[in-house]
Design a protein around this motif. Structure first.
Motif, PDB file in Angstrom:
ATOM      1  N   THR A 197      24.532 -45.470 -10.038  1.00  0.00           N
ATOM      2  CA  THR A 197      24.374 -46.709 -10.476  1.00  0.00           C
ATOM      3  C   THR A 197      23.429 -45.844 -11.925  1.00  0.00           C
ATOM      4  O   THR A 197      22.633 -45.636 -11.264  1.00  0.00           O
ATOM      5  CB  THR A 197      24.061 -47.995  -9.956  1.00  0.00           C
ATOM      6  N   PRO A 198      24.400 -45.268 -12.821  1.00  0.00           N
ATOM      7  CA  PRO A 198      23.934 -44.517 -13.852  1.00  0.00           C
ATOM      8  C   PRO A 198      23.050 -45.291 -14.681  1.00  0.00           C
ATOM      9  O   PRO A 198      23.021 -45.570 -15.398  1.00  0.00           O
ATOM     10  CB  PRO A 198      25.197 -43.628 -14.372  1.00  0.00           C
ATOM     11  N   LEU A 199      21.488 -45.291 -14.271  1.00  0.00           N
ATOM     12  CA  LEU A 199      20.450 -45.731 -15.424  1.00  0.00           C
ATOM     13  C   LEU A 199      21.178 -45.869 -16.818  1.00  0.00           C
ATOM     14  O   LEU A 199      20.854 -44.023 -17.646  1.00  0.00           O
ATOM     15  CB  LEU A 199      19.126 -45.206 -15.094  1.00  0.00           C
ATOM     16  N   ASN A 200      20.742 -46.833 -17.559  1.00  0.00           N
ATOM     17  CA  ASN A 200      20.965 -47.015 -19.130  1.00  0.00           C
ATOM     18  C   ASN A 200      22.301 -46.023 -19.378  1.00  0.00           C
ATOM     19  O   ASN A 200      21.987 -45.342 -20.548  1.00  0.00           O
ATOM     20  CB  ASN A 200      20.051 -46.369 -19.451  1.00  0.00           C
ATOM     21  N   CYS A 201      23.319 -45.622 -19.086  1.00  0.00           N
ATOM     22  CA  CYS A 201      24.573 -45.360 -19.035  1.00  0.00           C
ATOM     23  C   CYS A 201      25.424 -46.300 -19.900  1.00  0.00           C
ATOM     24  O   CYS A 201      26.366 -45.276 -20.619  1.00  0.00           O
ATOM     25  CB  CYS A 201      24.856 -43.809 -18.403  1.00  0.00           C
ATOM     26  N   GLY A 202      24.957 -47.575 -19.644  1.00  0.00           N
ATOM     27  CA  GLY A 202      26.046 -48.527 -19.924  1.00  0.00           C
ATOM     28  C   GLY A 202      26.826 -48.549 -21.577  1.00  0.00           C
ATOM     29  O   GLY A 202      27.601 -47.993 -21.032  1.00  0.00           O
ATOM     30  N   THR A 230      28.611 -43.779  -4.435  1.00  0.00           N
ATOM     31  CA  THR A 230      28.480 -44.586  -5.129  1.00  0.00           C
ATOM     32  C   THR A 230      26.952 -44.364  -6.189  1.00  0.00           C
ATOM     33  O   THR A 230      25.892 -43.991  -5.462  1.00  0.00           O
ATOM     34  CB  THR A 230      28.381 -45.774  -4.638  1.00  0.00           C
ATOM     35  N   LEU A 288      29.426 -51.047 -14.060  1.00  0.00           N
ATOM     36  CA  LEU A 288      28.615 -51.615 -12.753  1.00  0.00           C
ATOM     37  C   LEU A 288      28.333 -50.608 -11.476  1.00  0.00           C
ATOM     38  O   LEU A 288      27.289 -49.635 -11.527  1.00  0.00           O
ATOM     39  CB  LEU A 288      29.118 -52.232 -11.979  1.00  0.00           C
TER      40      LEU A 288
END
Lengths: 287, 287
Positions: free
Chosen positions: B237-242, B235, B258
């Motif tokens: 949560t790749p920061l800033n990749c959204g 799991t 998410l």
């Protein structure tokens, strides 16, 4: 005094003064607007990064920085050892049977079962393995009554004042109101708190990265455990009840309410809305 | 022209003009500060309520307000029908075996199994039954390579600039770096988007209450399904990749990243950190 002012060179040329002030005002305004917009552009992730950086800045220097976890040795991993005989199909059938229930019988439930379900929830992954969750199990009738009082009083304000007309309308088909009988009928209420930060072994504050997501994932595992145990529940997020519930349950200030779940068996006359779930095609895309 | 200005009554008494402007400026500043502070005081819940109210205000009037769900009839509920033979104990043993894995083999996984696991995740409860999730399953090697490029490039900036020294230090024992080989090695990447709002049948915007919590709960169920199927995952949560991932996967603007999970089987030489999980006494309180 007035004479001095009137004789001053700058004030004799007040036109420039007013001009400069006006220009200055608009420069400041534009700069602010720019800054505000750039903040708006940055997404949630950036805000998370910024927040942690700010948290970390409190009186820390390089020498203080130690990992939240002790040095951990690596061990071989041989892949999944425990699975379900029926695999994904069996698991889907298990969870597709789950329904949110609003009418609970007072039939007793063994505390050991609840404990095991929460233990399962505690296997959830979490940001940097911080395990930022506390599961409060309320079985005392008196405390359940107090919880009901808090929730119903806040929910009355929510339904009548805080929530929009659209929101309460959206909830109509689910038959939810501010009356929450299940809070005193269900044998247990599980109140889940997210720990927004923790404490390091040296007493310092320990950052809990992505604590809300981690904690909600653990609630997902809890729902599966309860279903596996044959128990019903209702996942609720009582608006504005956090501080009062935290005080009632005497929780520390780093804990914030995430969800509250009555848990038990449904009544014989229990009814649920005949909801359809989205099809797999509606929720999944293949690339 | 200059003469007219000089003769003007107001400008002959410019002292007052400057005084009024100065007073006005401070009044505006103080009011703003007050407003900012009062926003700070309000808690997360209140902000959620306010946000939905604002959303709802866009061009709506009373007559427009229809429930997001159609009128739903109530049906009898006879309690949990499908559970595990071994109940909570069996489920705990299943989930206690789960580990986050960072080394994936390229061993193929049947898409039908992935589909079933996501279908199980879709049984999650959600605010007002809005089901605010999209699961994107990436199997194309080319697209996996593009995802890796996006994530590694952002993660390099995260590790070297955005994340605090404390954060990267906290991650050291978990052996995480900005190099993410698993993104091209695992047979599938599941990218989970939360839908921050939806579309009503009349084309209007549909509020998705608590979409992040709902979506994270469904991820918890997904993790259980994958484990039940004998599959490993991680799991993240790749920061800033959204934004970049949303563009790559051509997702609509109401969807926000998410989590991102590589899914598959671990390699034969896979190692995991020898982590301890908190004891049940550390995560559970009885009242």
């Amino acid at each position: 005094m007035l004479e001095i002012i009137q004789k001053s060179y700058l004030l004799q040329h007040w036109e420039f003064l007013v001009l400069f002030m006006t220009i200055g005002y608009f420069v400041v305004r534009l700069t602010r607007k720019e800054k505000k917009n750039s903040n708006k552009r940055s997404n949630d992730d950036e805000m998370i990064a910024r927040d942690y950086r700010i948290e970390d800045d409190h009186g820390e220097n390089e020498a203080d920085i130690t990992p939240a976890l002790e040095e951990i040795k690596m061990i071989p991993y041989r892949g999944v050892q425990v699975k379900l005989a029926g695999g994904a199909d069996e698991f889907y059938n298990l969870m597709n049977d789950r329904r949110s229930v609003r009418k609970f019988s007072n039939k007793a439930v063994d505390m050991e079962v609840i404990k095991k379900c929460i233990h399962a929830a505690g296997t959830s992954p979490s940001g940097a393995h911080t395990e930022p969750w506390t599961f409060c199990v309320v079985k005392s009738d008196e405390m359940k009554a107090q919880i009901r009082e808090i929730v119903e009083s806040e929910e009355y304000t929510n339904y009548t004042q805080r929530m929009s007309k659209q929101w309460t309308t959206d909830l109509e088909p689910l038959r939810t109101t501010y009356i929450k009988e299940y809070l005193t009928e269900a044998p247990y209420i599980i109140v889940v708190f997210k720990q927004v930060y923790g404490t390091r072994s040296d007493g310092g504050r320990k950052a809990h990265y992505y604590n809300e997501i981690s904690c909600a994932i653990s609630v997902g595992i809890l729902l599966c455990a309860l279903q596996a145990a044959g128990l019903s529940s209702l996942t609720t997020t009582p608006l504005n009840c956090g501080p009062a519930l935290r005080t009632l349950l005497n929780r520390p200030i780093n804990e914030k309410l995430l969800v509250l779940l009555p848990v038990g068996y449904s009544t014989d006359d229990c009814e649920v809305p005949s909801l359809q779930r989205k099809s797999i095609e509606e929720i999944m895309e293949v690339y």
